[in-house]
Design a protein around this motif. Sequence first.
Motif, PDB file in Angstrom:
ATOM      1  N   LEU A  21       3.541   0.329 -17.361  1.00  0.00           N
ATOM      2  CA  LEU A  21       2.695  -0.801 -17.758  1.00  0.00           C
ATOM      3  C   LEU A  21       1.214  -0.448 -17.617  1.00  0.00           C
ATOM      4  O   LEU A  21       0.416  -0.722 -18.513  1.00  0.00           O
ATOM      5  N   LEU A  22       0.845   0.163 -16.497  1.00  0.00           N
ATOM      6  CA  LEU A  22      -0.558   0.531 -16.301  1.00  0.00           C
ATOM      7  C   LEU A  22      -1.014   1.538 -17.357  1.00  0.00           C
ATOM      8  O   LEU A  22      -2.139   1.462 -17.860  1.00  0.00           O
ATOM      9  N   ALA A  23      -0.125   2.476 -17.712  1.00  0.00           N
ATOM     10  CA  ALA A  23      -0.466   3.477 -18.734  1.00  0.00           C
ATOM     11  C   ALA A  23      -0.790   2.796 -20.065  1.00  0.00           C
ATOM     12  O   ALA A  23      -1.638   3.270 -20.828  1.00  0.00           O
ATOM     13  N   GLN A  24      -0.112   1.678 -20.310  1.00  0.00           N
ATOM     14  CA  GLN A  24      -0.319   0.915 -21.548  1.00  0.00           C
ATOM     15  C   GLN A  24      -1.772   0.455 -21.680  1.00  0.00           C
ATOM     16  O   GLN A  24      -2.296   0.301 -22.772  1.00  0.00           O
ATOM     17  N   ILE A  25      -2.451   0.214 -20.532  1.00  0.00           N
ATOM     18  CA  ILE A  25      -3.850  -0.239 -20.586  1.00  0.00           C
ATOM     19  C   ILE A  25      -4.809   0.868 -20.108  1.00  0.00           C
ATOM     20  O   ILE A  25      -5.927   0.612 -19.682  1.00  0.00           O
ATOM     21  N   GLY A  26      -4.324   2.113 -20.191  1.00  0.00           N
ATOM     22  CA  GLY A  26      -5.205   3.252 -19.925  1.00  0.00           C
ATOM     23  C   GLY A  26      -5.484   3.531 -18.466  1.00  0.00           C
ATOM     24  O   GLY A  26      -6.486   4.163 -18.133  1.00  0.00           O
ATOM     25  N   ILE A  27      -4.608   3.039 -17.583  1.00  0.00           N
ATOM     26  CA  ILE A  27      -4.817   3.298 -16.153  1.00  0.00           C
ATOM     27  C   ILE A  27      -3.709   4.203 -15.628  1.00  0.00           C
ATOM     28  O   ILE A  27      -2.527   3.901 -15.764  1.00  0.00           O
ATOM     29  N   THR A  28      -4.101   5.339 -15.043  1.00  0.00           N
ATOM     30  CA  THR A  28      -3.152   6.247 -14.408  1.00  0.00           C
ATOM     31  C   THR A  28      -3.500   6.320 -12.930  1.00  0.00           C
ATOM     32  O   THR A  28      -4.588   6.786 -12.580  1.00  0.00           O
ATOM     33  N   PRO A  29      -2.612   5.841 -12.052  1.00  0.00           N
ATOM     34  CA  PRO A  29      -2.925   5.910 -10.612  1.00  0.00           C
ATOM     35  C   PRO A  29      -3.124   7.357 -10.170  1.00  0.00           C
ATOM     36  O   PRO A  29      -2.462   8.263 -10.672  1.00  0.00           O
ATOM     37  N   ASP A  30      -4.048   7.555  -9.236  1.00  0.00           N
ATOM     38  CA  ASP A  30      -4.279   8.900  -8.693  1.00  0.00           C
ATOM     39  C   ASP A  30      -3.176   9.276  -7.716  1.00  0.00           C
ATOM     40  O   ASP A  30      -2.932  10.451  -7.475  1.00  0.00           O
ATOM     41  N   ALA A  31      -2.550   8.257  -7.138  1.00  0.00           N
ATOM     42  CA  ALA A  31      -1.457   8.508  -6.196  1.00  0.00           C
ATOM     43  C   ALA A  31      -0.485   7.334  -6.245  1.00  0.00           C
ATOM     44  O   ALA A  31      -0.870   6.208  -6.549  1.00  0.00           O
ATOM     45  N   ILE A  32       0.781   7.631  -5.969  1.00  0.00           N
ATOM     46  CA  ILE A  32       1.799   6.590  -5.878  1.00  0.00           C
ATOM     47  C   ILE A  32       2.350   6.633  -4.467  1.00  0.00           C
ATOM     48  O   ILE A  32       2.834   7.667  -4.007  1.00  0.00           O
ATOM     49  N   SER A  33       2.207   5.520  -3.762  1.00  0.00           N
ATOM     50  CA  SER A  33       2.570   5.489  -2.343  1.00  0.00           C
ATOM     51  C   SER A  33       3.323   4.192  -2.043  1.00  0.00           C
ATOM     52  O   SER A  33       2.719   3.183  -1.703  1.00  0.00           O
ATOM     53  N   PRO A  34       4.651   4.209  -2.208  1.00  0.00           N
ATOM     54  CA  PRO A  34       5.419   2.984  -1.976  1.00  0.00           C
ATOM     55  C   PRO A  34       5.294   2.514  -0.528  1.00  0.00           C
ATOM     56  O   PRO A  34       5.281   3.332   0.395  1.00  0.00           O
ATOM     57  N   ALA A  35       5.157   1.206  -0.356  1.00  0.00           N
ATOM     58  CA  ALA A  35       5.048   0.643   0.994  1.00  0.00           C
ATOM     59  C   ALA A  35       6.439   0.419   1.564  1.00  0.00           C
ATOM     60  O   ALA A  35       7.328  -0.074   0.871  1.00  0.00           O
ATOM     61  N   ASP A  36       6.598   0.789   2.809  1.00  0.00           N
ATOM     62  CA  ASP A  36       7.887   0.582   3.475  1.00  0.00           C
ATOM     63  C   ASP A  36       7.756  -0.637   4.379  1.00  0.00           C
ATOM     64  O   ASP A  36       7.335  -0.536   5.530  1.00  0.00           O
ATOM     65  N   ILE A  37       8.031  -1.822   3.828  1.00  0.00           N
ATOM     66  CA  ILE A  37       7.908  -3.054   4.622  1.00  0.00           C
ATOM     67  C   ILE A  37       9.223  -3.825   4.564  1.00  0.00           C
ATOM     68  O   ILE A  37      10.063  -3.600   3.691  1.00  0.00           O
ATOM     69  N   ASP A  38       9.374  -4.764   5.484  1.00  0.00           N
ATOM     70  CA  ASP A  38      10.548  -5.629   5.509  1.00  0.00           C
ATOM     71  C   ASP A  38      10.330  -6.736   4.474  1.00  0.00           C
ATOM     72  O   ASP A  38       9.358  -7.490   4.572  1.00  0.00           O
ATOM     73  N   GLU A  39      11.194  -6.803   3.462  1.00  0.00           N
ATOM     74  CA  GLU A  39      11.000  -7.778   2.385  1.00  0.00           C
ATOM     75  C   GLU A  39      11.847  -9.042   2.563  1.00  0.00           C
ATOM     76  O   GLU A  39      11.997  -9.832   1.642  1.00  0.00           O
ATOM     77  N   THR A  40      12.375  -9.238   3.782  1.00  0.00           N
ATOM     78  CA  THR A  40      13.203 -10.417   4.035  1.00  0.00           C
ATOM     79  C   THR A  40      12.369 -11.690   3.945  1.00  0.00           C
ATOM     80  O   THR A  40      11.306 -11.776   4.577  1.00  0.00           O
ATOM     81  N   PRO A  41      12.831 -12.676   3.151  1.00  0.00           N
ATOM     82  CA  PRO A  41      12.074 -13.939   3.088  1.00  0.00           C
ATOM     83  C   PRO A  41      12.067 -14.630   4.451  1.00  0.00           C
ATOM     84  O   PRO A  41      13.021 -14.539   5.214  1.00  0.00           O
ATOM     85  N   ARG A  42      10.976 -15.316   4.736  1.00  0.00           N
ATOM     86  CA  ARG A  42      10.902 -16.090   5.975  1.00  0.00           C
ATOM     87  C   ARG A  42      11.599 -17.425   5.771  1.00  0.00           C
ATOM     88  O   ARG A  42      11.773 -17.882   4.637  1.00  0.00           O
ATOM     89  N   ARG A  43      11.956 -18.044   6.881  1.00  0.00           N
ATOM     90  CA  ARG A  43      12.612 -19.342   6.830  1.00  0.00           C
ATOM     91  C   ARG A  43      11.727 -20.344   6.085  1.00  0.00           C
ATOM     92  O   ARG A  43      10.523 -20.446   6.365  1.00  0.00           O
ATOM     93  N   ASP A  44      12.317 -21.056   5.127  1.00  0.00           N
ATOM     94  CA  ASP A  44      11.605 -22.084   4.339  1.00  0.00           C
ATOM     95  C   ASP A  44      10.432 -21.537   3.512  1.00  0.00           C
ATOM     96  O   ASP A  44       9.548 -22.288   3.125  1.00  0.00           O
ATOM     97  N   GLU A  45      10.412 -20.226   3.265  1.00  0.00           N
ATOM     98  CA  GLU A  45       9.319 -19.657   2.459  1.00  0.00           C
ATOM     99  C   GLU A  45       9.645 -19.831   0.985  1.00  0.00           C
ATOM    100  O   GLU A  45      10.726 -19.466   0.534  1.00  0.00           O
ATOM    101  N   SER A  46       8.718 -20.395   0.229  1.00  0.00           N
ATOM    102  CA  SER A  46       8.969 -20.594  -1.211  1.00  0.00           C
ATOM    103  C   SER A  46       8.918 -19.246  -1.922  1.00  0.00           C
ATOM    104  O   SER A  46       8.260 -18.311  -1.453  1.00  0.00           O
TER     105      SER A  46
END
Length: 198
Positions: A21-46
């Motif tokens: 998608l970014l390439a489509q608008i002429g943007i190429t990231p200099d680095a790709i660094s996936p974040a390692d975080i806990d993606e569990t939703p919190r209680r009552d989080e919309s």
Amino acid sequence: MSSHVSSKLVLASASPRRVELLAQIGITPDAISPADIDETPRRDESPRRLALRLAEEKARAVAQAHEGAFVLAADTVVACGQRALGKPEDAAEARKFLHMLSGRRHRVHGGICVIAPDGTLRSRVVETQVIFRGLNEGDINRYLASDEWQGKAGAYAIQGQAAVFIRHLSGSYSNVVGLSLYDADALLRGLGYYPEAA
């Protein structure tokens, strides 16, 4: 604000779709660094709050290791009513999600966060409404057999075979793919990032 043309852009995501998608608008990231975080939703989080929080947490986690760079992070949450549909664990869960989405309107919340080299953080949530046509067992079985649902929020990829399920879409199409290009570009430019001319 001084222009940060020379600053690097780090994409805090392992998603090949976001890179495309970014390439489509002429943007190429200099680095790709996936974040390692806990993606569990919190209680009552919309679902909306979840998408925003995860995008911000991903950006913060990656920015710590990339001082002086722009960091772009995103998170996509598919919501059916108030229920967030994450990435299905297996085909049985994917089937359940597709049954829930069949013949219904759902929302796709895209959280986007950009952190500038000076530490300024800007974020927003983009919402797209999607209506699926009614799906029969044959539709669902064929789609599950394609394996396209794997690793996809809500168990479908709009840019693939599931395109035939979409009866109506209101809002950003690229948001459903994984990143609203209009909003990502607006946040980056607002903080002074401009892709270098090729």
